[in-house]
Scaffold this motif. Structure first.
Motif, PDB file in Angstrom:
ATOM      1  N   ASP A  51      78.420  -8.936   3.586  1.00 20.64           N
ATOM      2  CA  ASP A  51      78.763 -10.027   2.677  1.00 20.64           C
ATOM      3  C   ASP A  51      79.659  -9.514   1.554  1.00 20.64           C
ATOM      4  OD1 ASP A  51      78.843 -12.110   0.851  1.00 20.64           O
ATOM      5  OD2 ASP A  51      76.704 -12.586   1.023  1.00 20.64           O
ATOM      6  N   ARG A  52      80.945  -9.832   1.612  1.00 23.44           N
ATOM      7  CA  ARG A  52      81.898  -9.418   0.574  1.00 23.44           C
ATOM      8  C   ARG A  52      81.526  -9.978  -0.796  1.00 23.44           C
ATOM      9  NH1 ARG A  52      83.268  -7.475   5.602  1.00 23.44           N
ATOM     10  NH2 ARG A  52      85.477  -6.932   5.793  1.00 23.44           N
ATOM     11  N   GLN A  53      81.093 -11.230  -0.828  1.00 21.59           N
ATOM     12  CA  GLN A  53      80.778 -11.846  -2.113  1.00 21.59           C
ATOM     13  C   GLN A  53      79.596 -11.146  -2.781  1.00 21.59           C
ATOM     14  OE1 GLN A  53      82.605 -14.543  -3.643  1.00 21.59           O
ATOM     15  NE2 GLN A  53      81.459 -13.566  -5.324  1.00 21.59           N
ATOM     16  N   ARG A  54      78.623 -10.735  -1.989  1.00 23.40           N
ATOM     17  CA  ARG A  54      77.472 -10.029  -2.556  1.00 23.40           C
ATOM     18  C   ARG A  54      77.902  -8.705  -3.179  1.00 23.40           C
ATOM     19  NH1 ARG A  54      72.102  -8.025   0.845  1.00 23.40           N
ATOM     20  NH2 ARG A  54      71.052  -6.971  -0.909  1.00 23.40           N
ATOM     21  N   VAL A  55      78.804  -7.998  -2.515  1.00 27.09           N
ATOM     22  CA  VAL A  55      79.326  -6.748  -3.070  1.00 27.09           C
ATOM     23  C   VAL A  55      80.075  -7.032  -4.372  1.00 27.09           C
ATOM     24  CG1 VAL A  55      80.884  -4.800  -2.683  1.00 27.09           C
ATOM     25  CG2 VAL A  55      79.490  -5.674  -0.796  1.00 27.09           C
ATOM     26  N   ALA A  56      80.940  -8.030  -4.346  1.00 26.83           N
ATOM     27  CA  ALA A  56      81.716  -8.380  -5.536  1.00 26.83           C
ATOM     28  C   ALA A  56      80.814  -8.761  -6.700  1.00 26.83           C
ATOM     29  CB  ALA A  56      82.675  -9.523  -5.213  1.00 26.83           C
ATOM     30  N   ASP A  57      79.732  -9.475  -6.412  1.00 29.90           N
ATOM     31  CA  ASP A  57      78.822  -9.896  -7.470  1.00 29.90           C
ATOM     32  C   ASP A  57      78.146  -8.703  -8.142  1.00 29.90           C
ATOM     33  OD1 ASP A  57      79.442 -12.537  -7.039  1.00 29.90           O
ATOM     34  OD2 ASP A  57      77.627 -12.986  -5.892  1.00 29.90           O
ATOM     35  N   ILE A  58      77.869  -7.660  -7.367  1.00 28.22           N
ATOM     36  CA  ILE A  58      77.281  -6.463  -7.975  1.00 28.22           C
ATOM     37  C   ILE A  58      78.303  -5.789  -8.881  1.00 28.22           C
ATOM     38  CG2 ILE A  58      76.272  -4.196  -7.529  1.00 28.22           C
ATOM     39  CD1 ILE A  58      75.278  -5.296  -4.834  1.00 28.22           C
ATOM     40  N   VAL A  59      79.513  -5.644  -8.400  1.00 25.93           N
ATOM     41  CA  VAL A  59      80.552  -4.970  -9.179  1.00 25.93           C
ATOM     42  C   VAL A  59      80.841  -5.719 -10.473  1.00 25.93           C
ATOM     43  CG1 VAL A  59      82.948  -4.190  -9.203  1.00 25.93           C
ATOM     44  CG2 VAL A  59      81.588  -3.964  -7.111  1.00 25.93           C
TER      45      VAL A  59
ATOM     46  N   LEU B 182      87.394  -8.222  -2.149  1.00 26.00           N
ATOM     47  CA  LEU B 182      86.229  -8.500  -2.983  1.00 26.00           C
ATOM     48  C   LEU B 182      86.656  -9.394  -4.149  1.00 26.00           C
ATOM     49  CD1 LEU B 182      84.736  -4.888  -3.108  1.00 26.00           C
ATOM     50  CD2 LEU B 182      84.169  -6.733  -1.507  1.00 26.00           C
ATOM     51  N   PRO B 183      86.240 -10.650  -4.169  1.00 29.10           N
ATOM     52  CA  PRO B 183      86.673 -11.585  -5.213  1.00 29.10           C
ATOM     53  C   PRO B 183      86.346 -11.066  -6.616  1.00 29.10           C
ATOM     54  CG  PRO B 183      85.537 -12.754  -3.445  1.00 29.10           C
ATOM     55  CD  PRO B 183      85.339 -11.291  -3.183  1.00 29.10           C
ATOM     56  N   GLY B 184      87.370 -11.018  -7.462  1.00 26.81           N
ATOM     57  CA  GLY B 184      87.171 -10.615  -8.844  1.00 26.81           C
ATOM     58  C   GLY B 184      87.150  -9.125  -9.091  1.00 26.81           C
ATOM     59  N   VAL B 185      87.347  -8.317  -8.042  1.00 27.63           N
ATOM     60  CA  VAL B 185      87.307  -6.861  -8.178  1.00 27.63           C
ATOM     61  C   VAL B 185      88.724  -6.314  -8.050  1.00 27.63           C
ATOM     62  CG1 VAL B 185      86.433  -4.687  -7.232  1.00 27.63           C
ATOM     63  CG2 VAL B 185      84.980  -6.740  -7.246  1.00 27.63           C
ATOM     64  N   SER B 186      89.135  -5.493  -9.007  1.00 23.13           N
ATOM     65  CA  SER B 186      90.459  -4.891  -8.949  1.00 23.13           C
ATOM     66  C   SER B 186      90.468  -3.603  -9.751  1.00 23.13           C
ATOM     67  CB  SER B 186      91.532  -5.848  -9.487  1.00 23.13           C
ATOM     68  OG  SER B 186      91.303  -6.118 -10.866  1.00 23.13           O
TER      69      SER B 186
ATOM     70  N   GLY C 296      88.604   9.916  -4.086  1.00 19.33           N
ATOM     71  CA  GLY C 296      88.129   8.566  -3.848  1.00 19.33           C
ATOM     72  C   GLY C 296      86.649   8.344  -3.943  1.00 19.33           C
ATOM     73  N   GLU C 297      85.822   9.329  -3.529  1.00 21.81           N
ATOM     74  CA  GLU C 297      84.399   9.042  -3.490  1.00 21.81           C
ATOM     75  C   GLU C 297      83.834   8.750  -4.875  1.00 21.81           C
ATOM     76  OE1 GLU C 297      86.014  12.082  -3.161  1.00 21.81           O
ATOM     77  OE2 GLU C 297      84.584  13.209  -1.922  1.00 21.81           O
ATOM     78  N   PHE C 298      84.152   9.595  -5.862  1.00 19.97           N
ATOM     79  CA  PHE C 298      83.610   9.385  -7.195  1.00 19.97           C
ATOM     80  C   PHE C 298      84.351   8.271  -7.943  1.00 19.97           C
ATOM     81  CE2 PHE C 298      81.711  13.459  -6.219  1.00 19.97           C
ATOM     82  CZ  PHE C 298      80.459  13.361  -6.816  1.00 19.97           C
ATOM     83  N   ALA C 299      85.632   8.099  -7.672  1.00 19.47           N
ATOM     84  CA  ALA C 299      86.351   6.973  -8.261  1.00 19.47           C
ATOM     85  C   ALA C 299      85.750   5.654  -7.790  1.00 19.47           C
ATOM     86  CB  ALA C 299      87.837   7.045  -7.889  1.00 19.47           C
ATOM     87  N   ASP C 300      85.452   5.566  -6.512  1.00 16.72           N
ATOM     88  CA  ASP C 300      84.871   4.355  -5.948  1.00 16.72           C
ATOM     89  C   ASP C 300      83.479   4.098  -6.514  1.00 16.72           C
ATOM     90  OD1 ASP C 300      85.146   2.183  -3.937  1.00 16.72           O
ATOM     91  OD2 ASP C 300      83.445   3.187  -2.976  1.00 16.72           O
ATOM     92  N   MET C 301      82.728   5.152  -6.780  1.00 14.49           N
ATOM     93  CA  MET C 301      81.412   4.984  -7.408  1.00 14.49           C
ATOM     94  C   MET C 301      81.558   4.339  -8.780  1.00 14.49           C
ATOM     95  SD  MET C 301      79.595   8.629  -6.519  1.00 14.49           S
ATOM     96  CE  MET C 301      79.654   9.315  -4.856  1.00 14.49           C
ATOM     97  N   GLY C 302      82.526   4.821  -9.561  1.00 14.54           N
ATOM     98  CA  GLY C 302      82.740   4.235 -10.875  1.00 14.54           C
ATOM     99  C   GLY C 302      83.102   2.768 -10.805  1.00 14.54           C
ATOM    100  N   VAL C 303      83.966   2.416  -9.862  1.00 10.43           N
ATOM    101  CA  VAL C 303      84.351   1.018  -9.680  1.00 10.43           C
ATOM    102  C   VAL C 303      83.139   0.190  -9.272  1.00 10.43           C
ATOM    103  CG1 VAL C 303      85.754  -0.571  -8.318  1.00 10.43           C
ATOM    104  CG2 VAL C 303      86.739   1.581  -9.126  1.00 10.43           C
TER     105      VAL C 303
END
Length: 428
Positions: free
Chosen positions: A413-421, A147-151, A115-122
């Motif tokens: 802020d979930r939206q801020r995280v989603a915006d980065i992704v 996270l809106p728009g993240v899947s 999970g750690e490196f998979a999550d980094m890629g995402v």
């Protein structure tokens, strides 16, 4: 490991990746014995995190319980500062134990062990390139639902849910493998020739076992979560996304830390593994380990209830367990039990805590009497996971300040995280 020449003999190494430094030699074999044989240790089974064993934590590490974010300021080691739009020139990434790896183009197809490196890629906007995973049961994708728009496409993870053999590496033809090759050697019976073969014929390894620091064979440098994240960002030439995450993380942790009670008023914590709904014995973790699986507890400045007890850390070599009588001697303020991450907070309380409340000895524990027995968090956490787990931990440890763990309060802020992704942050 054997090789099926009919399926692998015609494969050639991708031309755009070259090694600059040879892999280190294999360390002493120290495979983890679990329900399914050698895997990555005991946080598995009913956690939904592994049939058998999932990494253990332990040992050597440095200070725990500090009040600074868990970061080491040696940025730039072996990394470049260009972004994905400036990747025509060959660039290199240096990460132990492999050393320097040179890329002539940004990798597209990739895989991570857990999970750690998979999550980094995402987090870096690369989810579409993930072709599988080394252990799907140790990778929690449910957090992305917030996270809106993240899947993440679950189909490749289901089809290639436990990628650990050479034949699988050949089949997937990934451009880069986020695996620590010494882990493959020591846990899955690879040898150095196998590692070199895959690196030469398929794609390089860039990875380091960072979730714990207790394996005797891991005698090379460790990395903090954000140091490792920076390496992955360089592989994908996503410096801008990395820096946006780094800024968000530091602000989030600093804000929490300004609200913490004085050190003398913070609870002491016993972190353990026990994957059953009716626990009778407990495998101990020590919080003085600086592996990434303990990061949230360090950032929140808690004290290790096992400090000064002589109880050793759970590791490949130490498989000891404690019973309720042992726990009663320690009597921690907060008891955190790993092995239940597929349960909600309410489901955990209705099963595990309820059983302990009815237990003739367990019911005498202070943490049980006060209801301060909680899920212990993922063993393998990347930067997105860490935000959610730190939020949860803050509620578990300091509910008067941050709200109950069963509540809906959001601390970042979930939206801020989603915006980065998604890349939307670049439009701001």
């Amino acid at each position: 490991m054997g090789r099926d020449d009919d399926t692998t003999g015609a494969q050639t190494r991708r031309e755009f990746v070259t090694y600059g430094t040879a892999l280190v030699a294999a360390g002493a074999v120290a495979g983890c014995a679990g329900d399914d044989g050698p895997t990555d240790a005991p946080d598995g089974g009913s956690d939904g995190t592994g049939g058998g064993s999932n990494g253990t934590d332990g040992g050597s590490g440095g200070n725990d319980g500090g009040t600074e974010p868990d970061r080491e300021e040696d940025k730039g080691t072996g990394t470049q500062t260009r972004t994905a739009t400036d990747s025509a020139t060959p660039y290199s990434v240096t990460m132990e134990p492999v050393g320097e790896v040179t890329f002539d183009a940004v990798p597209e197809a990739w895989i991570a062990f857990c999970g750690e490196f998979a999550d980094m890629g995402v987090a870096l906007g690369q989810a579409d390139g993930m072709t599988g995973i080394g252990g799907a049961d140790r990778y929690y994708t449910g957090v992305y639902d917030e996270l809106p728009g993240v899947s993440v496409d679950g189909e490749p993870l289901e089809r290639h849910s436990e990628v650990r053999t050479k034949e699988q590496f050949y089949e997937l033809e990934n451009d880069v493998h986020f695996y620590d090759p010494e882990m493959l050697i020591n846990w899955f019976d690879w040898d150095q020739a196998d590692v070199d073969e895959i690196a030469d014929n398929v794609g390089p390894f860039v990875g380091n076992l960072i979730f714990r620091r207790s394996d005797e064979w891991h005698d090379y440098r460790y990395y903090t979560l954000y140091e490792a994240f920076e390496k992955v960002a360089t592989v994908f030439q996503e410096r801008e996304r990395f820096e946006a995450f780094s800024e968000l993380h530091d602000e989030f942790v600093a804000d929490l830390q300004t609200q913490l009670p004085p050190a003398g008023e913070r609870p002491n914590v016993f972190l353990t593994f026990e994957g059953t709904n009716e626990p009778e014995t407990f495998s101990p973790y020590r919080l003085n380990d600086r592996g990434t699986s303990k990061k949230q507890w360090r950032d929140l400045g808690v004290a290790d209830a096992l400090a000064g007890t002589g109880v050793e850390n759970l590791s490949t070599e130490n498989r000891g367990e404690l019973d309720y009588e042992n726990l009663l001697e320690i009597d921690p303020d907060v008891l955190l039990i790993r092995g239940h991450e597929r349960k909600s907070a309410t489901e955990f309380r209705d099963t595990v805590l309820a059983y302990m409340e009815d237990h003739p000895v367990g019911s005498e524990l202070t943490a049980v009497q006060t209801g301060r027995v909680y899920r212990g968090g993922y063993l393998h956490q990347g930067p997105i996971h860490n935000l959610f787990l730190t939020e949860r931990a803050a509620k578990q440890l300091y509910p008067d300040t941050f709200g109950e763990v069963t509540g809906d309060a959001e601390l970042f802020d979930r939206q801020r995280v989603a915006d980065i992704v998604t890349g939307a942050f670049r439009e701001e």
